[in-house]
Enzyme design. Structure first.
Site, PDB file in Angstrom:
ATOM      1  N   GLU A  65      39.735 -56.514  46.217  1.00 13.73           N
ATOM      2  CA  GLU A  65      40.135 -55.124  46.008  1.00 13.73           C
ATOM      3  C   GLU A  65      40.731 -54.996  44.611  1.00 13.73           C
ATOM      4  OE1 GLU A  65      42.041 -52.838  48.999  1.00 13.73           O
ATOM      5  OE2 GLU A  65      41.331 -54.134  50.619  1.00 13.73           O
TER       6      GLU A  65
ATOM      7  N   ASN B 100      39.059 -67.634  52.309  1.00 15.92           N
ATOM      8  CA  ASN B 100      40.293 -66.880  52.520  1.00 15.92           C
ATOM      9  C   ASN B 100      41.401 -67.762  53.077  1.00 15.92           C
ATOM     10  OD1 ASN B 100      39.354 -64.511  51.483  1.00 15.92           O
ATOM     11  ND2 ASN B 100      39.075 -63.475  53.442  1.00 15.92           N
TER      12      ASN B 100
ATOM     13  N   THR C  70      32.492 -59.913  57.688  1.00 13.35           N
ATOM     14  CA  THR C  70      33.136 -61.197  57.966  1.00 13.35           C
ATOM     15  C   THR C  70      33.272 -61.347  59.471  1.00 13.35           C
ATOM     16  OG1 THR C  70      34.351 -61.033  55.882  1.00 13.35           O
ATOM     17  CG2 THR C  70      35.155 -62.628  57.497  1.00 13.35           C
TER      18      THR C  70
ATOM     19  N   LYS D 290      33.689 -38.857  55.554  1.00 13.98           N
ATOM     20  CA  LYS D 290      33.474 -39.898  54.551  1.00 13.98           C
ATOM     21  C   LYS D 290      32.101 -39.739  53.904  1.00 13.98           C
ATOM     22  CE  LYS D 290      34.586 -44.019  55.832  1.00 13.98           C
ATOM     23  NZ  LYS D 290      34.465 -45.280  56.607  1.00 13.98           N
TER      24      LYS D 290
ATOM     25  N   CYS E 294      42.120 -58.285  54.799  1.00 14.69           N
ATOM     26  CA  CYS E 294      41.250 -59.464  54.884  1.00 14.69           C
ATOM     27  C   CYS E 294      42.005 -60.738  55.239  1.00 14.69           C
ATOM     28  CB  CYS E 294      40.490 -59.648  53.573  1.00 14.69           C
ATOM     29  SG  CYS E 294      39.222 -58.401  53.283  1.00 14.69           S
TER      30      CYS E 294
ATOM     31  N   LYS F  53      44.034 -60.993  58.821  1.00 11.75           N
ATOM     32  CA  LYS F  53      43.209 -60.931  60.035  1.00 11.75           C
ATOM     33  C   LYS F  53      42.125 -62.002  60.024  1.00 11.75           C
ATOM     34  CE  LYS F  53      39.262 -58.547  58.589  1.00 11.75           C
ATOM     35  NZ  LYS F  53      37.834 -58.828  58.894  1.00 11.75           N
TER      36      LYS F  53
ATOM     37  N   LYS G 161      33.215 -67.287  53.886  1.00 15.13           N
ATOM     38  CA  LYS G 161      34.258 -66.300  53.562  1.00 15.13           C
ATOM     39  C   LYS G 161      35.588 -66.657  54.222  1.00 15.13           C
ATOM     40  CE  LYS G 161      36.197 -62.479  52.090  1.00 15.13           C
ATOM     41  NZ  LYS G 161      35.749 -61.142  52.502  1.00 15.13           N
TER      42      LYS G 161
ATOM     43  N   ALA H 175      54.903 -67.253  43.687  1.00  9.21           N
ATOM     44  CA  ALA H 175      55.770 -67.067  44.849  1.00  9.21           C
ATOM     45  C   ALA H 175      56.241 -65.621  44.927  1.00  9.21           C
ATOM     46  CB  ALA H 175      56.968 -68.011  44.756  1.00  9.21           C
TER      47      ALA H 175
END
Length: 437
Positions: A152, A212, A121, A35, A264, A267, A208, A256
């Site tokens: 994203e 969410n 988070t 990476k 994110c 979890k 956060k 819907a």
């Protein structure tokens, strides 16, 4: 300023490149050598619109570099901790292994006056624990919590032009020192009058996960309404339009369909519930269990809908699934509703062919037993059912008359309520969607 970014995954890579764009000298550190090599050569290791160009620009400026050597963070004034907090295997709680190992590795290279800014988070209480450990290792350094709010597909914009900034600071002079440095880091966004919330550790860590959880609740609410609409003959899209005109509710996130996924929301709400249980206030978040349940139930219902339009059985049916990523403008397949439905249909005897503009490579790794195609037309060739599972623009804009030329049966399932039902029906298709007649 000299800045380090520890952890160069989705959050860290974008943050590092954006900070260099803002004029800071940035070093990104990650344990994954492959990476680091990609990033050092201005290659984005994942799909995110605008990131390749940002990496190239920031690298060419000489202000951005990447390394696997943690010692190179020495001399930076602010260190951003951006490592992942995945869900524990077999549990709801967050795995803090990456946070703790990265934090421990940093401590040997921290100097008095440095600021460590956590962006990961984490469960509330984590920052307090890290601050205590930092106080033992380097009393002159300061820990702050500066949560991220990236979407994203819009991460570059959200970093360079955030809709708000949050600082979780300790009391007294250390907090004042840290705020001054963070204000300098974010001088450009702050000059654009971005709202700034200065608060304590606990509140900053909750922002956060609370945000969410609210979004997940709103999505699952409209999907619960979709279940009622199917039982009564009502139309969930018209319902969402009507209640969305209420300024207290709003229309956004009232679409819907297959529900939420990704790395994110699922979890984070589960970790939030787990932490509430540890704190003895689990009843306060018990509603999130139903939010999670409604979300997962949508996937099962989509398989049932495929069975219904196929005459009661999908055994031997060829089903084209348009989309593998959990959302458009991403190659992220973590907890993807699209792939979950595709795998369930294949397990029940269908021949499933999946396509996606960006996520096929990641999808192959996760579900190697599925079949894949490069284009929607290729996936739909000979199909008995076509399922829109990820609302990429190119799928929403497909010409139903042209697609009809390659399928075996003209049956379309709109898993995201993103197609025009009248247009598809006019082209001779049987159209079905969650929550619609």
């Amino acid at each position: 300023m000299r800045i380090s970014v520890i952890g160069c995954g989705y959050l860290g890579a974008v943050h590092a490149a954006a900070m260099a764009k803002l004029g800071h000298d940035v070093v990104g550190v990650d344990v994954d050598a492959a990476k680091v090599d990609d990033l050092a050569n201005a290659r984005a290791p994942f799909f995110e619109p605008g990131l390749p160009e940002l990496l190239a620009e920031s690298s060419a400026s000489g202000r951005l570099r990447f390394t696997t050597d943690m010692s190179e963070i020495a001399g930076s004034q602010v260190h951003f901790l951006c490592v992942g907090t995945p869900q524990k295997r077999g549990e709801f709680g967050a795995d803090l292994g990456y946070v703790n190992s990265a934090f421990d590795a940093m401590l040997a290279h921290i100097s008095p006056g440095d600021v460590i800014a956590g962006k990961s988070t984490v469960p509330v209480g984590t920052a307090e624990n890290l601050a205590e450990r930092l106080g033992v290792a380097e009393p002159g350094a300061v820990l702050v919590w500066n949560p991220e709010f990236l979407r994203e597909g819009f991460a570059v914009k959200d970093t360079l032009h955030p809709d708000r900034l949050v600082y979780g600071l300790p009391d007294g002079a250390p907090g004042e020192h840290a705020k001054a440095l963070l204000d300098e880091v974010y001088a450009t966004p702050l000059s654009e009058h971005i709202p700034l919330v200065v608060t304590d550790y606990a509140t900053a860590q909750l922002v956060k996960v609370a945000a969410n959880s609210f979004l997940a609740t709103k999505i699952s609410f409209i999907n619960a309404m979709a279940e009622l609409c199917e039982a009564t003959g009502a139309d969930v899209t018209s319902l969402a339009d009507a209640i969305g005109h209420d300024a207290r509710i709003g229309r956004r996130f009232l679409n819907a369909g297959l529900g939420f996924g990704g790395g994110c929301l699922p979890k984070d709400i589960r970790a939030f519930m787990a932490r509430a249980g540890e704190l003895g206030v689990d009843q306060a978040l018990s509603f999130l269990r139903e939010v999670d349940s409604i979300n997962m139930r949508r996937r099962v219902r989509m398989v049932d809908l495929a069975r219904e339009v196929s005459g009661g059985s999908i055994v031997g049916r060829r089903i084209a699934v348009l989309g593998a990523a959990f959302k458009p403008n991403s190659d992220d397949v973590r907890d993807s509703p699209a792939l979950s439905v595709a795998a369930q249909m294949q397990l029940q005897g269908a021949h499933v062919v999946v396509t996606d503009p960006q996520a096929i490579g990641n999808a192959r790794k996760k579900w190697p037993d599925l079949s894949f195609a490069d284009t929607a037309e290729e996936a739909a060739t000979g199909a008995d059912v076509v399922l829109l599972a990820t609302e990429w623009d190119e799928y929403r804009e497909i010409d139903p008359e042209k697609l009809a030329l390659v399928v075996r049966e003209k049956r379309v399932l709109d898993g995201r309520n993103g197609l025009d039902p009248e247009l598809w029906r006019a082209a001779g298709w049987t159209y079905r969607a969650l929550g619609r007649r």
